[in-house]
Motif scaffolding. Structure first.
Motif, PDB file in Angstrom:
ATOM      1  N   ASN A 178     -65.810   8.478 -19.435  1.00 13.73           N
ATOM      2  CA  ASN A 178     -65.378   8.194 -18.066  1.00 13.73           C
ATOM      3  C   ASN A 178     -64.977   9.493 -17.360  1.00 13.73           C
ATOM      4  O   ASN A 178     -65.320   9.728 -16.199  1.00 13.73           O
ATOM      5  CB  ASN A 178     -64.198   7.225 -18.109  1.00 13.73           C
ATOM      6  CG  ASN A 178     -63.870   6.639 -16.763  1.00 13.73           C
ATOM      7  OD1 ASN A 178     -64.582   6.835 -15.783  1.00 13.73           O
ATOM      8  ND2 ASN A 178     -62.772   5.920 -16.683  1.00 13.73           N
ATOM      9  N   LEU A 201     -64.329  -2.401 -20.664  1.00  8.11           N
ATOM     10  CA  LEU A 201     -62.973  -1.966 -20.995  1.00  8.11           C
ATOM     11  C   LEU A 201     -62.080  -3.147 -21.362  1.00  8.11           C
ATOM     12  O   LEU A 201     -61.341  -3.098 -22.355  1.00  8.11           O
ATOM     13  CB  LEU A 201     -62.382  -1.202 -19.814  1.00  8.11           C
ATOM     14  CG  LEU A 201     -60.940  -0.727 -19.981  1.00  8.11           C
ATOM     15  CD1 LEU A 201     -60.857   0.318 -21.078  1.00  8.11           C
ATOM     16  CD2 LEU A 201     -60.397  -0.172 -18.679  1.00  8.11           C
ATOM     17  N   PHE A 251     -64.466   5.910 -24.670  1.00  6.95           N
ATOM     18  CA  PHE A 251     -64.644   5.369 -23.324  1.00  6.95           C
ATOM     19  C   PHE A 251     -63.990   6.283 -22.298  1.00  6.95           C
ATOM     20  O   PHE A 251     -64.567   6.604 -21.250  1.00  6.95           O
ATOM     21  CB  PHE A 251     -64.043   3.962 -23.258  1.00  6.95           C
ATOM     22  CG  PHE A 251     -64.172   3.305 -21.913  1.00  6.95           C
ATOM     23  CD1 PHE A 251     -65.253   2.483 -21.635  1.00  6.95           C
ATOM     24  CD2 PHE A 251     -63.224   3.503 -20.922  1.00  6.95           C
ATOM     25  CE1 PHE A 251     -65.379   1.874 -20.391  1.00  6.95           C
ATOM     26  CE2 PHE A 251     -63.339   2.907 -19.685  1.00  6.95           C
ATOM     27  CZ  PHE A 251     -64.422   2.087 -19.420  1.00  6.95           C
ATOM     28  N   LEU A 281     -62.874  -4.426 -24.805  1.00  8.37           N
ATOM     29  CA  LEU A 281     -63.115  -3.396 -25.802  1.00  8.37           C
ATOM     30  C   LEU A 281     -62.512  -3.773 -27.158  1.00  8.37           C
ATOM     31  O   LEU A 281     -63.121  -3.547 -28.209  1.00  8.37           O
ATOM     32  CB  LEU A 281     -62.524  -2.068 -25.321  1.00  8.37           C
ATOM     33  CG  LEU A 281     -63.025  -0.792 -25.990  1.00  8.37           C
ATOM     34  CD1 LEU A 281     -64.536  -0.657 -25.797  1.00  8.37           C
ATOM     35  CD2 LEU A 281     -62.334   0.427 -25.400  1.00  8.37           C
TER      36      LEU A 281
END
Length: 404
Positions: free
Chosen positions: A388, A362, A384, A365
């Motif tokens: 998640n 993250l 993402f 990213l």
């Protein structure tokens, strides 16, 4: 604070309010959206940006103090700490990125980011602990649902960032500075402890299925609209409509207490005939006085291992029994009791390895996207966030079946 009645509207109102607080608590996931501005506007190199990412992770995941506070203070007090942390931390970052205040020391920004993202721990812990106590028979479902919304928050922020804020990092930080406190202060009154229900309820299961379905619909909707925004040239009107629909989907869990208000369940009250017996007279087999709940719990506490956790909690609350000094697996542990257990450290290692790999991706990213020729990280962050969300929601649902 006075506990509210079990099975009534307030627990579901609190769950609906918790959804908004969890979305606000996901502010730490927005780091890839404004990190390029930290690098370009403030002139940081990649190493300095990576160290700021460490501050982002430390603030988000250090939740020892919020956890201790939840056992000592009411939810509104814990939420208030998160509100002040968010306002102060993101406020400093906004002043720096907008260049309202210039030449802020690097260490000040590092501490500010750590404080800002630590608000996520305070906000998320307060609503999670409160709602898990309000729904003790569905703790896995509640945990998966609320943690799923906090995972989905990155897509919500990305939607607002790309469609309303026009990709402005300074406007995003201003939204985090003012928006999070406003949302949490507005929801603070509704997040409160309630007396837990003492038995299974088929309607509760249906309500959770509805909430899970709406959260999944929200995730698919966010991913679809963000892709459409990137592929097509959408006008401001359509963008605002997309955001308005997103807000409606976020409010969907409130349909449950609204339904309970408009169509209350009819609980049949016993008639005088029922109380006196079928023929109007007292039967010899029925006792005149039923034993108190405390006495019933006391008599079976040491005889049966099939008591529910709620029965034990009620018996303890009425003073009928005292909890054992050494809790068994599945019961509530104090911090000092937990850290000497192998289970605690096994969970800690799994969480450290699993979450650590995710936050590493993250934080980098934006750089990963640039290295592959993708300057706009909104789609990557949305993917993402959606993944998640699915992992968190699925884990909560699976745990209910596996544990039972």
């Amino acid at each position: 604070m006075v506990s509210l009645k079990a099975g009534s509207r307030p627990p579901w109102v609190g769950l609906g309010a918790a959804v908004w607080v969890e979305i606000a608590a996901g502010s730490a996931y927005t780091f890839p959206l404004y990190s390029p501005s930290l690098k370009s506007v403030l002139g940081f190199n990649q190493q300095q940006l990576t160290i700021l990412g460490v501050a982002n992770d430390i603030g988000e995941n250090v939740g020892i103090l919020p956890g201790i506070a939840c056992n000592k203070f009411p939810p509104w007090a814990v939420l208030l700490v998160g509100v002040f942390a968010s306002f102060l931390g993101y406020g400093v970052l906004y002043l720096a990125v907008s260049q309202t205040v210039q030449s802020l020391p690097y260490w000040v920004l590092w501490i500010a980011l750590c404080v800002a993202t630590n608000s996520s721990a305070w906000l998320g812990t307060a609503v999670l602990v409160t709602n898990m106590r309000n729904f003790p028979l569905s703790r896995g479902t509640v945990a998966g649902l609320l943690k799923g919304y906090i995972g989905l928050s990155a897509a919500v922020y990305t939607e607002v960032y790309s469609m309303v804020l026009n990709g402005s990092a300074s406007n995003l930080l201003l939204l985090l500075t003012l928006g999070i406190p406003i949302i949490c202060l507005a929801m603070m009154y509704f997040i409160r402890p309630c007396t837990p229900a003492s038995g299974e309820d088929s309607s509760e299961h249906a309500h959770f299925l509805f909430t899970q379905g709406t959260s999944l619909s929200l995730g698919i909707y966010l991913l679809t609209t963000i892709i459409l925004k990137d592929v097509l040239s959408l006008g401001n009107t359509i963008s605002y409509i997309f955001v308005a629909i997103m807000v409606i989907l976020l409010m969907a869990p409130l349909a449950i207490p609204l339904k309970m208000t408009l169509f209350p369940a009819n609980h049949k009250k016993p008639s005088q005939t029922d109380l006196l017996g079928g023929d109007g007279g007292l039967t010899q087999t029925d006792p005149l006085l039923t034993p108190s709940s405390s006495a019933a719990y006391l008599g079976s506490f040491y005889e049966s291992e099939d008591m529910t956790e709620v029965d034990i909690l009620l018996a303890v609350g009425e003073g009928a029994v005292k909890k054992k000094k050494k809790p068994r697996r599945g019961e509530d542990f104090k911090f000092r009791e937990a850290i000497v257990k192998a289970d605690f450290w096994l969970l800690w290692i799994v969480y450290f390895l699993g979450v650590g790999s995710g936050v590493t991706v993250l934080n980098n990213l934006a750089q990963i996207g640039v290295s592959h020729g993708v300057n706009d990280t909104t789609i990557l962050l949305s993917l993402f966030s959606f993944s998640n969300f699915l992992g968190r929601l699925g884990a909560g649902i699976a745990s209910e079946y596996l544990v039972r």
